[in-house]
Structure formats: C-alpha cells, structure tokens
Design a protein around this motif. Structure first.
Motif, PDB file in Angstrom:
ATOM      1  N   ALA A 207       0.842  -1.206   0.000  1.00  0.00           N
ATOM      2  CA  ALA A 207       0.000   0.000   0.000  1.00  0.00           C
ATOM      3  C   ALA A 207       0.876   1.256   0.000  1.00  0.00           C
ATOM      4  CB  ALA A 207      -0.911  -0.016   1.228  1.00  0.00           C
ATOM      5  N   LEU A 208       1.988   1.202   0.698  1.00  0.00           N
ATOM      6  CA  LEU A 208       2.900   2.365   0.716  1.00  0.00           C
ATOM      7  C   LEU A 208       3.463   2.634  -0.676  1.00  0.00           C
ATOM      8  CD1 LEU A 208       4.881   1.699   4.023  1.00  0.00           C
ATOM      9  CD2 LEU A 208       3.564   3.767   3.488  1.00  0.00           C
ATOM     10  N   VAL A 209       3.848   1.545  -1.344  1.00  0.00           N
ATOM     11  CA  VAL A 209       4.441   1.681  -2.678  1.00  0.00           C
ATOM     12  C   VAL A 209       3.411   2.253  -3.665  1.00  0.00           C
ATOM     13  CG1 VAL A 209       5.336   0.359  -4.629  1.00  0.00           C
ATOM     14  CG2 VAL A 209       6.174  -0.105  -2.330  1.00  0.00           C
ATOM     15  N   ALA A 210       2.132   1.871  -3.502  1.00  0.00           N
ATOM     16  CA  ALA A 210       1.080   2.395  -4.387  1.00  0.00           C
ATOM     17  C   ALA A 210       0.964   3.913  -4.226  1.00  0.00           C
ATOM     18  CB  ALA A 210      -0.249   1.708  -4.070  1.00  0.00           C
ATOM     19  N   ASN A 211       1.212   4.404  -3.027  1.00  0.00           N
ATOM     20  CA  ASN A 211       1.307   5.848  -2.739  1.00  0.00           C
ATOM     21  C   ASN A 211       0.135   6.658  -3.311  1.00  0.00           C
ATOM     22  OD1 ASN A 211       2.439   8.158  -1.687  1.00  0.00           O
ATOM     23  ND2 ASN A 211       3.837   8.487  -3.402  1.00  0.00           N
ATOM     24  N   PRO A 212      -1.123   6.311  -2.900  1.00  0.00           N
ATOM     25  CA  PRO A 212      -2.277   7.032  -3.477  1.00  0.00           C
ATOM     26  C   PRO A 212      -2.293   8.511  -3.106  1.00  0.00           C
ATOM     27  CG  PRO A 212      -2.944   5.621  -1.640  1.00  0.00           C
ATOM     28  CD  PRO A 212      -1.513   5.302  -1.906  1.00  0.00           C
ATOM     29  N   GLU A 213      -1.657   8.871  -1.992  1.00  0.00           N
ATOM     30  CA  GLU A 213      -1.676  10.296  -1.584  1.00  0.00           C
ATOM     31  C   GLU A 213      -0.564  11.106  -2.228  1.00  0.00           C
ATOM     32  OE1 GLU A 213      -1.297   9.560   2.518  1.00  0.00           O
ATOM     33  OE2 GLU A 213      -3.349   8.830   2.719  1.00  0.00           O
ATOM     34  N   LYS A 214       0.223  10.411  -3.075  1.00  0.00           N
ATOM     35  CA  LYS A 214       1.319  11.102  -3.793  1.00  0.00           C
ATOM     36  C   LYS A 214       2.280  11.815  -2.831  1.00  0.00           C
ATOM     37  CE  LYS A 214      -0.445  10.257  -7.940  1.00  0.00           C
ATOM     38  NZ  LYS A 214      -0.366   8.839  -8.086  1.00  0.00           N
ATOM     39  N   ARG A 215       2.632  11.117  -1.755  1.00  0.00           N
ATOM     40  CA  ARG A 215       3.601  11.705  -0.829  1.00  0.00           C
ATOM     41  C   ARG A 215       4.993  11.701  -1.455  1.00  0.00           C
ATOM     42  NH1 ARG A 215       3.150   8.895   4.845  1.00  0.00           N
ATOM     43  NH2 ARG A 215       2.701   7.035   3.659  1.00  0.00           N
TER      44      ARG A 215
END
Ligand code: SF4
Length: 322
Positions: A207-215
């Motif tokens: 989920a971190l790698v998917a980075n939906p929040e574009k951090r």
C-alpha cells in the motif's frame, strides 16, 4: 537478481583484524575471511578504545545494586563510565550500516550471552546477558542484522543473518536514490521473500508503494524502511516458505507434467520434515525458471537473497530452526 549491494558491517576487531584480545591473540574465523570480499567491514575494539592495553588483565560484568558494572578484578579499575561514554560516542557517530558481527561472550562486544557475575568474589554465581557495547547495539539497532560469530557456525542462523544483511544493504542502496520508481522495483524484486517473512507487513508495504496520496519519495521510503525492518525481524516458518514455493510453482502449472509436480510435492514434504534443505526446492524451481522462462521469478531475491559464494552448508550447529 541485480548484483548484490555491498553491506556495511561493524565487526569486533579481534575477529581476524587485529590481535587485540586481552591475551594478545586474535580469533581466526574462516567465514569472516570469506565474507570479506562481499561486505565493507568497520572494525572496532571497544576495550582498546577506552585505553585498556594489549595484553591486559581481563574485565568482567558484575551486577552491583541491580546495575551492571564493567570491572577489572586484578586492578580494581571500574571501566563502566569509560565504556558507556565510548559506546555512546561511537554509535552516535556511526554512518549508515546494515549490520554487526560481534565477538560472543565478550563483556564488551557480546550481544546476549555474556557472563554477568553476582560479585567479584572467586566462584561467584553468574547469569547470561548482554555485554556493554553489544547490549547497546541491540538496544539501538533492533531492525539491523546483528549476530555474534558463535551463532553463525549454524548454517540456518547464518543464512538468516545473511538474508537480512543483504536485503537491508539493497534497501540502503535504493533509498539513497530518493526515487519512487526505485522503491517500486525494490518491492517487486523482494516480493516473494517478504511474502515468506511476513504477509501482513508485505500488504502494508504494498500500500505504501502504491502511494495514493502522492507523498514525497523520501517520506514514503523512510516509512517503508521501518516496515521492512519489522518484516525481517522474525524468520519465516517452514509453512510460510512452502507457501511461497507453491506460489512460484503455480507459474508453471500448465507446463509441468504430473511426475514433475509429484516430485516437487515430495521435495516440499521432505523440506517440511527437515530431510532436505530449502536449496533443493529452490534449485528445482530454478531449473523450471530457466526452462520455461519467467523474468519476474528470475529477478526474485527469494531465490538468491545473498551471493551464492557465501552459501556454505557446513554446520557445527544442529538442524534447521525454521
Ligand atoms: S571482543 Fe571486542 S573488546 Fe574484546 S578484544 Fe574483541 S573487539 Fe576488543
């Protein structure tokens, strides 16, 4: 897998780097010599660093009023404060490292199996615990690959330490690039290894790698690193490893014939029963990867988590413990 990253490893200097033991000797460890071509060593001798000469009268850990003291019985010197100061200064100043290889049973370097005496009297009782430097390392760096050389005589413990060490080194190399693209590639090539170690952490890391929040990449990579440390903290069970092997075999279910599938299941049963090492099942899969082709599986660190040249199966310990 990509060429393995070179791990940065702090090592007790007496493990073949200098004759700095209390009796003026060094410890010959063939595995340390072998490893020298693959890691960057950072040797340290805490006792010499605090001004104890070579040779010197031995020191020991003694519990006084519930607190460990580092004492030199022959001279009455109390080295506690000097050693604590050294540990703090040395470890504060340490750059990025991936692991530690420490001398076992040393009152300074030993991470967990040091004699802690109840008094200075001859024949005083003792229990086992951490030495001063080794204990501070364990306290500060629970996520790194820390071992003492005695445990690395056991093949399975050595394999576990090497896997952790080289995976962390690969992460450090990747993290230095501050790139989400590099993080995606790292996650992809270690996916099966992480699946074997800790599926819950694998999901979080995915989920971190998917980075939906574009951090920003550095922020995501830092959090990912914390979870990687947690994922590698405990060794996988045989069942978890077998699940991954079966998952990999599934890539070839259309190509394999019934006899090959039966042979694979038999191999897994023998691995589960501790009659065969993991490398036999990995070799079978490796032959199918070569024959049928799978770029994804061929790039998985699970099949080569550390350089093949370090895979010595000689063992002075007993059997498999995962
Ligand atoms: S065990 Fe540690 S303190 Fe003792 S001689 Fe070796 S490096 Fe020095």
């Amino acid at each position: 897998m990509n060429k393995h990253a070179r791990p940065e490893v702090v090592v007790s200097k007496c493990l073949g780097f200098e004759a700095c033991r209390w009796n003026g000797e060094t410890v010959h460890e063939p595995f340390v010599e072998l490893l020298g071509s693959w890691v960057r060593w950072h040797p340290v001798c805490p006792e010499v660093a605090i001004g104890l000469g070579v040779p010197r009268d031995p020191i020991r850990v003694v519990e006084q009023k519930g607190l460990p003291r580092l004492l030199q019985p022959a001279t009455g010197r109390d080295c506690t404060r000097d050693m604590q100061d050294f540990c703090a200064e040395h470890l504060d100043a340490l750059g990025l490292v991936d692991g530690f290889l420490l001398k076992n049973r040393s009152p300074s370097c030993g991470p967990l199996d040091v004699k802690i005496y109840s008094s200075l009297k001859p024949g005083a009782s003792s229990r086992r615990g951490p030495g001063f430097f080794g204990g501070e390392v364990m306290r500060r760096f629970p996520m790194l690959a820390v071992e003492h050389e005695g445990r690395l005589h056991n093949f399975m413990l050595r394999e576990r330490w090497l896997t952790r060490l080289f995976t962390l080194a690969d992460f450090r190399r990747m993290a230095g690039k501050d790139s989400m693209g590099e993080l995606v590639k790292f996650h992809s090539r270690h996916k099966l290894l992480l699946m074997a170690y800790n599926q819950q952490q694998l999901r979080i890391m995915g989920a971190l790698v998917a980075n939906p929040e574009k951090r920003a990449a550095p922020e995501v990579i830092a959090v990912y690193g914390d979870h990687l440390g947690k994922a590698l903290a405990r060794s996988p069970s045989a069942g978890q490893v077998i699940n991954v092997l079966m998952h990999a075999e599934g890539y070839f279910k259309k190509q394999l014939n019934a006899a090959e599938k039966a042979l694979f299941l038999e191999t897994l049963d023998k691995y589960r029963a501790k009659k065969l090492p993991l490398s036999v099942a990995q070799a079978l899969l490796g032959s199918w990867i070569a024959r049928f082709g799978s770029d994804y599986l061929a790039g998985q660190s699970f099949f080569a988590p550390y350089p093949e040249e370090l895979m010595e199966i000689s063992d002075s310990g007993k059997g498999r413990d995962y």
